[in-house]
Write a protein that holds these residues in place. Structure first.
Motif, PDB file in Angstrom:
ATOM      1  N   PHE A  28       0.822  -1.215   0.000  1.00 42.51           N
ATOM      2  CA  PHE A  28       0.000   0.000   0.000  1.00 42.51           C
ATOM      3  C   PHE A  28       0.854   1.262   0.000  1.00 42.51           C
ATOM      4  N   LYS A  29       1.908   1.275   0.778  1.00 39.98           N
ATOM      5  CA  LYS A  29       2.685   2.505   0.967  1.00 39.98           C
ATOM      6  C   LYS A  29       3.486   2.893  -0.266  1.00 39.98           C
ATOM      7  N   THR A  30       3.461   2.072  -1.305  1.00 43.18           N
ATOM      8  CA  THR A  30       4.170   2.419  -2.542  1.00 43.18           C
ATOM      9  C   THR A  30       3.231   2.933  -3.636  1.00 43.18           C
ATOM     10  N   TYR A  31       1.937   2.972  -3.350  1.00 42.56           N
ATOM     11  CA  TYR A  31       0.955   3.408  -4.342  1.00 42.56           C
ATOM     12  C   TYR A  31       0.345   4.753  -3.971  1.00 42.56           C
ATOM     13  N   ASP A  32       0.210   5.626  -4.949  1.00 42.91           N
ATOM     14  CA  ASP A  32      -0.694   6.761  -4.801  1.00 42.91           C
ATOM     15  C   ASP A  32      -2.118   6.216  -4.812  1.00 42.91           C
ATOM     16  N   MET A  33      -3.009   6.918  -4.119  1.00 37.06           N
ATOM     17  CA  MET A  33      -4.400   6.491  -4.067  1.00 37.06           C
ATOM     18  C   MET A  33      -5.310   7.614  -4.540  1.00 37.06           C
ATOM     19  N   GLY A  34      -6.371   7.224  -5.209  1.00 30.65           N
ATOM     20  CA  GLY A  34      -7.327   8.207  -5.691  1.00 30.65           C
ATOM     21  C   GLY A  34      -8.750   7.847  -5.315  1.00 30.65           C
ATOM     22  N   TRP A  35      -9.592   8.867  -5.316  1.00 30.84           N
ATOM     23  CA  TRP A  35     -11.035   8.669  -5.181  1.00 30.84           C
ATOM     24  C   TRP A  35     -11.702   9.196  -6.456  1.00 30.84           C
ATOM     25  N   PHE A  36     -12.660   8.444  -6.927  1.00 29.63           N
ATOM     26  CA  PHE A  36     -13.470   8.816  -8.083  1.00 29.63           C
ATOM     27  C   PHE A  36     -14.937   8.685  -7.680  1.00 29.63           C
ATOM     28  N   ARG A  37     -15.803   9.246  -8.501  1.00 26.73           N
ATOM     29  CA  ARG A  37     -17.226   9.040  -8.286  1.00 26.73           C
ATOM     30  C   ARG A  37     -17.930   8.931  -9.625  1.00 26.73           C
ATOM     31  N   ARG A  87     -26.347  18.204  -3.170  1.00 26.94           N
ATOM     32  CA  ARG A  87     -27.090  17.154  -3.883  1.00 26.94           C
ATOM     33  C   ARG A  87     -26.279  16.604  -5.048  1.00 26.94           C
ATOM     34  N   GLU A  88     -25.530  17.472  -5.701  1.00 27.80           N
ATOM     35  CA  GLU A  88     -24.756  17.036  -6.867  1.00 27.80           C
ATOM     36  C   GLU A  88     -23.562  16.161  -6.497  1.00 27.80           C
ATOM     37  N   ASP A  89     -23.313  15.970  -5.204  1.00 25.38           N
ATOM     38  CA  ASP A  89     -22.270  15.037  -4.776  1.00 25.38           C
ATOM     39  C   ASP A  89     -22.786  13.598  -4.734  1.00 25.38           C
ATOM     40  N   THR A  90     -24.079  13.426  -4.944  1.00 22.29           N
ATOM     41  CA  THR A  90     -24.658  12.080  -4.948  1.00 22.29           C
ATOM     42  C   THR A  90     -24.040  11.231  -6.051  1.00 22.29           C
ATOM     43  N   ALA A  91     -23.474  10.089  -5.661  1.00 24.21           N
ATOM     44  CA  ALA A  91     -22.792   9.215  -6.616  1.00 24.21           C
ATOM     45  C   ALA A  91     -22.302   7.964  -5.890  1.00 24.21           C
ATOM     46  N   VAL A  92     -21.836   7.021  -6.676  1.00 27.55           N
ATOM     47  CA  VAL A  92     -21.061   5.907  -6.122  1.00 27.55           C
ATOM     48  C   VAL A  92     -19.603   6.349  -6.091  1.00 27.55           C
ATOM     49  N   TYR A  93     -18.985   6.207  -4.943  1.00 25.63           N
ATOM     50  CA  TYR A  93     -17.603   6.644  -4.752  1.00 25.63           C
ATOM     51  C   TYR A  93     -16.682   5.421  -4.767  1.00 25.63           C
ATOM     52  N   TYR A  94     -15.619   5.540  -5.568  1.00 25.29           N
ATOM     53  CA  TYR A  94     -14.667   4.450  -5.753  1.00 25.29           C
ATOM     54  C   TYR A  94     -13.270   4.881  -5.325  1.00 25.29           C
ATOM     55  N   GLU A 108      -8.534   5.345 -16.487  1.00 19.93           N
ATOM     56  CA  GLU A 108      -7.950   4.205 -17.214  1.00 19.93           C
ATOM     57  C   GLU A 108      -6.525   3.916 -16.767  1.00 19.93           C
ATOM     58  N   ASN A 109      -5.896   4.864 -16.142  1.00 17.85           N
ATOM     59  CA  ASN A 109      -4.505   4.693 -15.716  1.00 17.85           C
ATOM     60  C   ASN A 109      -4.369   4.375 -14.231  1.00 17.85           C
ATOM     61  N   TYR A 110      -5.468   3.978 -13.608  1.00 19.48           N
ATOM     62  CA  TYR A 110      -5.421   3.477 -12.240  1.00 19.48           C
ATOM     63  C   TYR A 110      -5.544   1.956 -12.308  1.00 19.48           C
ATOM     64  N   LYS A 111      -4.642   1.286 -11.612  1.00 16.48           N
ATOM     65  CA  LYS A 111      -4.482  -0.155 -11.825  1.00 16.48           C
ATOM     66  C   LYS A 111      -5.507  -1.000 -11.070  1.00 16.48           C
ATOM     67  N   TYR A 112      -5.801  -0.619  -9.840  1.00 15.96           N
ATOM     68  CA  TYR A 112      -6.690  -1.422  -9.010  1.00 15.96           C
ATOM     69  C   TYR A 112      -7.858  -0.578  -8.508  1.00 15.96           C
ATOM     70  N   TRP A 113      -9.040  -1.218  -8.418  1.00 15.68           N
ATOM     71  CA  TRP A 113     -10.254  -0.499  -8.049  1.00 15.68           C
ATOM     72  C   TRP A 113     -11.028  -1.221  -6.961  1.00 15.68           C
ATOM     73  N   GLY A 114     -11.696  -0.428  -6.127  1.00 11.11           N
ATOM     74  CA  GLY A 114     -12.632  -0.983  -5.172  1.00 11.11           C
ATOM     75  C   GLY A 114     -14.003  -1.119  -5.794  1.00 11.11           C
ATOM     76  N   GLN A 115     -14.945  -1.626  -5.005  1.00 14.66           N
ATOM     77  CA  GLN A 115     -16.274  -1.929  -5.530  1.00 14.66           C
ATOM     78  C   GLN A 115     -17.221  -0.729  -5.467  1.00 14.66           C
ATOM     79  N   GLY A 116     -16.845   0.302  -4.763  1.00 15.48           N
ATOM     80  CA  GLY A 116     -17.687   1.486  -4.679  1.00 15.48           C
ATOM     81  C   GLY A 116     -18.596   1.496  -3.471  1.00 15.48           C
ATOM     82  N   THR A 117     -18.897   2.693  -3.001  1.00 15.30           N
ATOM     83  CA  THR A 117     -19.838   2.873  -1.895  1.00 15.30           C
ATOM     84  C   THR A 117     -20.741   4.053  -2.258  1.00 15.30           C
ATOM     85  N   LEU A 118     -22.046   3.887  -2.055  1.00 10.25           N
ATOM     86  CA  LEU A 118     -23.023   4.872  -2.509  1.00 10.25           C
ATOM     87  C   LEU A 118     -23.202   5.979  -1.484  1.00 10.25           C
TER      88      LEU A 118
END
Length: 123
Positions: A28-37, A87-94, A108-118
């Motif tokens: 984990f400590k060698t990867y940058d992490m991102g959040w998407f929605r 309200r416009e923040d409503t989304a599934v967050y990954y 497309e350039n992020y290697k691993y993904w979580g399942q998302g949380t609503l």
């Protein structure tokens, strides 16, 4: 590799919520992490990124000043604190892990993904 996101839910506009993502199966400590929605009928959108050390962060303009990304490398966990929700923040967050350049926002350039949380923000 598993990325397990949690913490989503229903919140009123103006409220706060923190989502978490626990990572296993990689260093984990060698990867940058991102959040998407991703909102219904919309493309997946970059929200924030944090460097492997936690020292650098970047945000999309629409959440700058309201959301804070952080990480705890001892717990293999990345967080997204969301304040002044709209309200416009409503989304599934990954959550996602990246080895690419820190400026990278293309999902497309992020290697691993979580399942998302609503996250649902009501008026």
């Amino acid at each position: 590799v598993q990325l397990q996101a949690s913490g989503g839910g229903l919140v009123q506009a103006g409220g706060s919520l923190r989502v978490s993502c626990v990572v296993s199966g990689l260093t984990f400590k060698t990867y940058d992490m991102g959040w998407f929605r991703q909102a219904p009928a919309k493309e997946r959108e970059f929200i924030a990124r944090i460097s492997w050390s936690g020292k650098s962060t970047i945000y999309v303009d629409s959440v700058e000043g309201r959301f804070t990304i952080s990480r705890d490398n001892a717990k293999n966990t990345v967080y997204l604190q969301m304040n002044s929700l709209k309200r416009e923040d409503t989304a599934v967050y990954y959550c996602a892990a990246s080895e690419g350049p820190f400026s990278e926002r293309n999902p497309e350039n992020y290697k691993y993904w979580g399942q998302g949380t609503l996250v649902t923000v009501s008026s």
